[in-house]
Structure formats: structure tokens, C-alpha cells
Design a protein around this motif. Sequence first.
Motif, PDB file in Angstrom:
ATOM      1  N   GLU A  60       0.710  -1.304  -0.159  1.00 59.25           N
ATOM      2  CA  GLU A  60      -0.080   0.016  -0.037  1.00 59.25           C
ATOM      3  C   GLU A  60       1.207   1.304  -0.415  1.00 59.25           C
ATOM      4  OE1 GLU A  60      -3.524   0.489   1.839  1.00 59.25           O
ATOM      5  OE2 GLU A  60      -2.399   1.757   3.288  1.00 59.25           O
ATOM      6  N   SER A  83      -6.957  -1.640  -4.875  1.00 59.32           N
ATOM      7  CA  SER A  83      -7.791  -0.900  -5.014  1.00 59.32           C
ATOM      8  C   SER A  83      -7.547   0.264  -3.984  1.00 59.32           C
ATOM      9  CB  SER A  83      -8.907  -1.266  -3.365  1.00 59.32           C
ATOM     10  OG  SER A  83      -7.463  -0.606  -2.263  1.00 59.32           O
ATOM     11  N   LYS A  85      -7.792   4.516  -3.435  1.00 54.49           N
ATOM     12  CA  LYS A  85      -8.835   5.231  -2.118  1.00 54.49           C
ATOM     13  C   LYS A  85      -8.453   6.464  -2.363  1.00 54.49           C
ATOM     14  CE  LYS A  85      -9.619   1.806   1.236  1.00 54.49           C
ATOM     15  NZ  LYS A  85     -10.939   1.499   1.050  1.00 54.49           N
ATOM     16  N   ARG A  87      -8.457  10.307  -0.583  1.00 53.84           N
ATOM     17  CA  ARG A  87      -8.379  11.160   0.498  1.00 53.84           C
ATOM     18  C   ARG A  87      -9.475  12.520   0.341  1.00 53.84           C
ATOM     19  NH1 ARG A  87      -4.168  13.003   5.432  1.00 53.84           N
ATOM     20  NH2 ARG A  87      -5.042  10.515   5.507  1.00 53.84           N
ATOM     21  N   GLN A  88     -10.593  11.828   1.867  1.00 55.79           N
ATOM     22  CA  GLN A  88     -11.780  13.476   1.549  1.00 55.79           C
ATOM     23  C   GLN A  88     -12.016  14.276   2.499  1.00 55.79           C
ATOM     24  OE1 GLN A  88     -14.566  12.172  -0.499  1.00 55.79           O
ATOM     25  NE2 GLN A  88     -12.748  10.765  -1.220  1.00 55.79           N
ATOM     26  N   THR A  92     -11.120  11.074   6.093  1.00 58.05           N
ATOM     27  CA  THR A  92     -11.830  10.040   5.833  1.00 58.05           C
ATOM     28  C   THR A  92     -11.373   8.995   4.014  1.00 58.05           C
ATOM     29  OG1 THR A  92     -13.677  10.624   4.832  1.00 58.05           O
ATOM     30  CG2 THR A  92     -12.998   9.970   7.359  1.00 58.05           C
ATOM     31  N   TRP A  93     -10.907   8.455   3.906  1.00 56.17           N
ATOM     32  CA  TRP A  93     -10.575   8.161   2.751  1.00 56.17           C
ATOM     33  C   TRP A  93     -12.057   6.695   1.987  1.00 56.17           C
ATOM     34  CZ3 TRP A  93      -6.778   8.568   0.611  1.00 56.17           C
ATOM     35  CH2 TRP A  93      -4.932   8.730   2.057  1.00 56.17           C
ATOM     36  N   ARG A  94     -11.785   7.268   0.861  1.00 48.89           N
ATOM     37  CA  ARG A  94     -13.175   6.630  -0.524  1.00 48.89           C
ATOM     38  C   ARG A  94     -12.977   5.982  -1.235  1.00 48.89           C
ATOM     39  NH1 ARG A  94     -15.394   8.816  -4.692  1.00 48.89           N
ATOM     40  NH2 ARG A  94     -14.282  10.784  -4.026  1.00 48.89           N
ATOM     41  N   ASP A  95     -13.452   4.699  -1.692  1.00 42.05           N
ATOM     42  CA  ASP A  95     -13.067   4.030  -2.404  1.00 42.05           C
ATOM     43  C   ASP A  95     -13.805   4.332  -4.044  1.00 42.05           C
ATOM     44  OD1 ASP A  95     -12.597   1.380  -1.505  1.00 42.05           O
ATOM     45  OD2 ASP A  95     -14.471   1.093  -1.176  1.00 42.05           O
ATOM     46  N   TYR A  96     -12.365   4.722  -4.390  1.00 42.38           N
ATOM     47  CA  TYR A  96     -12.493   4.950  -6.171  1.00 42.38           C
ATOM     48  C   TYR A  96     -13.563   3.766  -6.872  1.00 42.38           C
ATOM     49  CZ  TYR A  96     -11.103   6.928 -10.805  1.00 42.38           C
ATOM     50  OH  TYR A  96     -11.024   7.128 -12.151  1.00 42.38           O
ATOM     51  N   ARG A 123      -4.520   6.287  -2.196  1.00 40.71           N
ATOM     52  CA  ARG A 123      -3.535   5.192  -0.668  1.00 40.71           C
ATOM     53  C   ARG A 123      -4.467   4.058  -1.614  1.00 40.71           C
ATOM     54  NH1 ARG A 123      -5.007   5.016   4.995  1.00 40.71           N
ATOM     55  NH2 ARG A 123      -3.058   6.095   4.884  1.00 40.71           N
TER      56      ARG A 123
END
Length: 183
Positions: A60, A83, A85, A87-88, A92-96, A123
Amino acid sequence: MPRRIEYFGEPVLTLEQVAFQCRLEPEDMEPGLISDIVIPGITTQCESKTGAGIRGAIYEEDWPAAFPSGHALDVGQATEIVSVKVRQPDGTWRDYAGAVDLEQGQRESFVSFPAGRPVGALRIRYKAETDLDLHPGVRNWLLMAAATILRHPEMFLVGQSLSELPSEFLDHLVAEVTVPPRF
């Protein structure tokens, strides 16, 4: 700087392969020493020397917003994107969910986003592993390193770790998977 999350699959060498290289019978060897110290130690040394994932592992790494689409991953021999992700603003992290392409070069692998790179920090989690049948010099490096350590333990075994092996004659065996310096 990538983080190794976990290894998967079998170690890169077996006790039988190391015994054959050393011209010994497997039952005449110390299996615990070889499987717990020598094989993991030389695998780590080879990964450190080359920058490539030698044993199959999940890595990662975080990309800053400045890294463009098509940028190289830090670990060579990447085989699959697991995966991505994004960064918002709240941290927080959101899946792309968009498309991600992995272009595999001989030494490096590059990640592209066909619909455009997501904005912000990323990420990226990916698998990397060297195909030892395709790169037999790497297997030879590992076997020669194991044999050298086992024939001269007083020089290389320090407690529960290994000291570095002489590189002059071994480096060319792993040259084809060595990631070029980035600085």
C-alpha cells in the motif's frame, strides 16, 4: 514509501532447492534455520536491493495530489491493483469506483486513470510478485545467497538476522528486475 501489508503464497525457495544448491540432503540440514531465518532473510535482502516484490505480497502506498496519472509505483513487479482510495476533505478515505489501468514494464509498473486522475491524495493497494520462471537470474541469486550463508554462517548469521552479502558477483543476476533510482 510503500508499506508491505502481507505476504501471500509460498516462500520463494524450498528446503529441497536450498539443499540441492548446497549439495546436501534435506535431512542433513537445519530446517528451522533455513525456513525461518535464511529464506526470509535473503528474500528481504533481494527485495531491498532490487526494489521489486520478490515473494508475492500486498503493498500500500500513498500518492500525493501532485502525482499524475501514469506515475510509477514504488515497488517493481506489480501485478494487480487491489484498490484505490481517495482522501476526502474531512480526512477519511473513499473507494474510487472508476477505471484503473496497470501498465507492467520490465522493472516498473505504472498506474493510469483513463477517465482522469481523481483529485487529491490517493491510497493505492496492489499486489507485486516476481515470476521466477521468467526471471531465473533472481532465483539463482536467492539460491547462491542461501548457499553462501549456509557455507559461511560465521560471516553472515548474526543472532536471528543476516548481514548483507557481497554484491560484486550477484548484482547482475537481479539487474533485470531492479527498479531504477528515483532521485
